[in-house]
Design an enzyme around this catalytic site. Structure first.
Site, PDB file in Angstrom:
ATOM      1  N   GLU A 337       0.873  -1.172   0.000  1.00 52.63           N
ATOM      2  CA  GLU A 337       0.000   0.000   0.000  1.00 52.63           C
ATOM      3  C   GLU A 337       0.910   1.221   0.000  1.00 52.63           C
ATOM      4  OE1 GLU A 337      -3.027  -0.282  -0.525  1.00 52.63           O
ATOM      5  OE2 GLU A 337      -3.427  -2.366  -0.028  1.00 52.63           O
ATOM      6  N   CYS A 371      -1.937   9.285   2.759  1.00 50.21           N
ATOM      7  CA  CYS A 371      -1.497   8.731   1.473  1.00 50.21           C
ATOM      8  C   CYS A 371      -2.492   9.004   0.353  1.00 50.21           C
ATOM      9  CB  CYS A 371      -1.236   7.233   1.600  1.00 50.21           C
ATOM     10  SG  CYS A 371      -2.674   6.274   2.125  1.00 50.21           S
TER      11      CYS A 371
END
Length: 593
Positions: A337, A371
């Protein structure tokens, strides 16, 4: 700083590139060996300083005075290899700010690299301990067999109880790690979302565990076939610093639901949160069910080299590559990720004030240290000035003050604050227009690590903030003339983790969704797709590999085992030799003459 020299003593240095973590650990136990017995005053062993692995590209090798200059090797770039020569190592000027430095083990040297992780606690687990711990957990998994539904529910309940018991402790720990983290942002983005993830797994796990019948061709009837979801074993989870609790425990919930055990390595940049995670594990889980490993970058590097049954890493793309190389040594499957520059496009028909409010919310939440935060925004050229004014108004309404406002989160440490301030300074020296959005016009001392939201209008493409993931409250604003131009700009750059489009026209929405590739999309909003528990979450290409959340998280940590059951009476004998007329006839029917 000099690496490879102890008080003037020449060393014979063997450097092994990252990507061979495990092989380096086993085969090169003495990478730094003193030519004589005089150790450094800080060397932990009398005659040997261990360096298990290092990214050679991050260093320059400078010859010792007694070496021939023709032998100089400067910033070698080569595939996995090793070499020996007496030399003094010094870091390249860029390494101190590079994410690669986060994966480098600390050296026993008088002047270590001034990195953010230098302030984190010393390692409390050695690589050999990690290997023994993993072996013990794998052995327990083998002996225990596939956990029942009831056992998995029990483990999820323990996780939920531990989180609720220590909810306030986590809020305090995270705020201490950041200097100031909004209590409400932690409760919303970490506690609430993790509780939802656990409850979602609990509610749907029985369905996910069910055996899936698969059809069998008539040629093999009356046989049958099915797919069984089987736990992989022991899952490794490397969590980042920006959401240090949620990004450790949410994937853990999926791993436990799938019947696995887990080891977690929290970020060394959030040591207080790491301690709380370790406390939760010890209080509520057996030591062969869940282990939290705290420590510095040396422990992180060793952790990523362990032969897990699956490894999930959340962090930067650059460090993700290093982790993937380490995992490849043991053929460990990975879920990465990562991040990237998540674009926002505002359509011509969408109310600009509403778009500005939602974009600035996504950018200011956790001070942009997310993010999937909007990294840059593309605005119709005619609406840029209005967008700027609406952004100012939106911030003033949400955050009327910044300096002492507990709702506005600090930048995590001095290193990242300096990086972001550098982006702004570089932009000011360019042709870009830089606008600080500071509603109360407060002085924000650098030592507080609070950075005002900043708009950078039409920045030159060569600026660092246009090439690196920003990860802070800086928003480049890029004018565009046609929607197709905006789509083309997005597609000319690496595939992002998230994409946001604001528009009511169905054709425009379809155009953006169909003609761009990203990890996930929110339409007319930012961030919210992450919170949808029945949607998978993950990147694509440089923004990530694989998914978790929802059913996809359960599947990521499961082996989908196909099983074929032959019937008592079957025609398989026709396929065995000796072959004769019967098989010839069958083949003529099946494949033709």
């Amino acid at each position: 700083m000099h690496l490879g020299r102890h008080g003037g003593t020449n060393l014979t240095v063997e450097l092994v590139l990252l990507g061979a973590f495990e092989r380096a650990r086993k085969q090169v136990a003495r990478c730094f060996r003193l030519r004589d017995s005089k150790p450094s005053s800080r060397c932990s062993q009398p005659a040997t300083c261990l360096l298990r692995y290092v990214q050679v590209d991050a260093f320059e090798c400078h010859l010792d005075e007694d070496m021939n200059e023709d032998a100089i090797m400067s910033r070698p770039r080569r595939a996995l290899t090793s070499w020996r020569m007496p030399c003094t190592l010094r870091p390249c000027p860029s390494v101190a700010k590079s994410p690669l430095a986060l994966m480098l083990p600390p050296m026993a040297t008088p002047n270590p690299i001034p990195e953010a992780h230098d302030e984190s606690p010393s390692s409390d687990a050695k690589p050999v301990d990690l290997i023994a711990t993993l072996a013990r957990m794998k052995d327990a998994q083998r002996k225990g067999g596939t956990p029942t539904y009831e056992k998995r529910i029990e483990r999820l309940d323990k996780l939920l109880k531990g989180l609720l018991v220590h909810k306030d402790d986590f809020v305090r720990a995270i705020s201490e790690d950041f200097g100031n983290r909004s209590k409400h942002e932690t409760l919303v983005a970490e506690v609430f979302t993790t509780i939802q993830a656990i409850k979602h797994c609990r509610a749907h796990m029985h369905e996910w565990m069910e055996v899936e019948p698969r059809p069998v061709s008539w040629l093999f009837a009356p046989a049958r076939a099915e797919v069984i979801s089987q736990p992989l074993g022991v899952i490794g989870i490397i969590a980042p610093w920006n959401y240090p609790m949620q990004l450790a425990l949410a994937p853990l919930a999926a791993a436990l639901a799938a019947g696995n055990r887990a080891m977690i390595k929290p970020s060394e940049l959030t040591p207080k949160t790491g301690e709380m995670l370790a406390k939760l594990a010890k209080e509520f889980f057996a030591d062969d069910e869940l282990v939290v490993v705290t420590g510095g970058a040396d422990v992180g590097a060793a952790f990523s080299a362990l032969p897990f049954d699956h490894l999930l890493f959340t962090g930067s793309t650059r460090v993700g590559k290093i982790v993937m190389r380490a995992a490849a040594e043991n053929l460990v499957p990975v879920t990465l990720e990562l991040g990237g520059k998540s674009p926002t496009i505002i359509g011509e028909d969408f109310p600009i004030d509403v778009a500005a409010t939602r974009v600035m919310y996504g950018k200011c939440f956790n001070a942009g240290q997310t993010c999937i935060a909007p990294d840059y925004v593309m605005v119709p050229r005619a609406q840029v000035e209005r967008f700027i004014e609406e952004c100012k108004a939106a911030v003033a309404k949400m955050l009327p003050t910044l300096k002492s406002n507990p709702d506005y989160t600090s930048i995590v440490n001095a290193q990242h604050y300096k990086r972001l301030a550098g982006y702004i300074e570089e932009a000011k020296k360019s042709d870009a227009k830089v606008i600080e959005v500071n509603p109360a016009k407060e002085e924000l001392p650098a030592e507080d690590h609070k950075l005002a939201p900043t708009l950078v209008i039409d920045p030159p493409k060569e600026l660092a903030l246009m090439n690196e993931e920003i990860f802070g409250p800086i928003l480049p604003v890029i004018p565009y003339d046609k929607l197709d131009d905006a789509i083309a700009y997005v597609n000319d750059h690496p595939r992002p983790l998230a994409l946001y489009f604001f528009g009511y026209d169905d054709d425009d929405v379809a155009n953006v969704v169909d003609h761009t590739i990203s990890g996930g999309v929110s339409i007319n909003e930012t961030l919210m797709h992450f919170a949808q528990e029945d949607l998978p979450f993950g990147g694509v290409g440089p923004s990530g590999i694989g998914h978790y959340h929802a059913r996809e998280g359960f599947d990521a940590f499961s082996k989908k085992k196909p099983v074929f059951y032959q019937a008592r009476v079957n025609g398989a004998g026709l396929l065995r030799p000796p072959y004769g007329k019967t098989i010839d006839l069958a083949l003529r029917f099946l494949v033709g003459k």
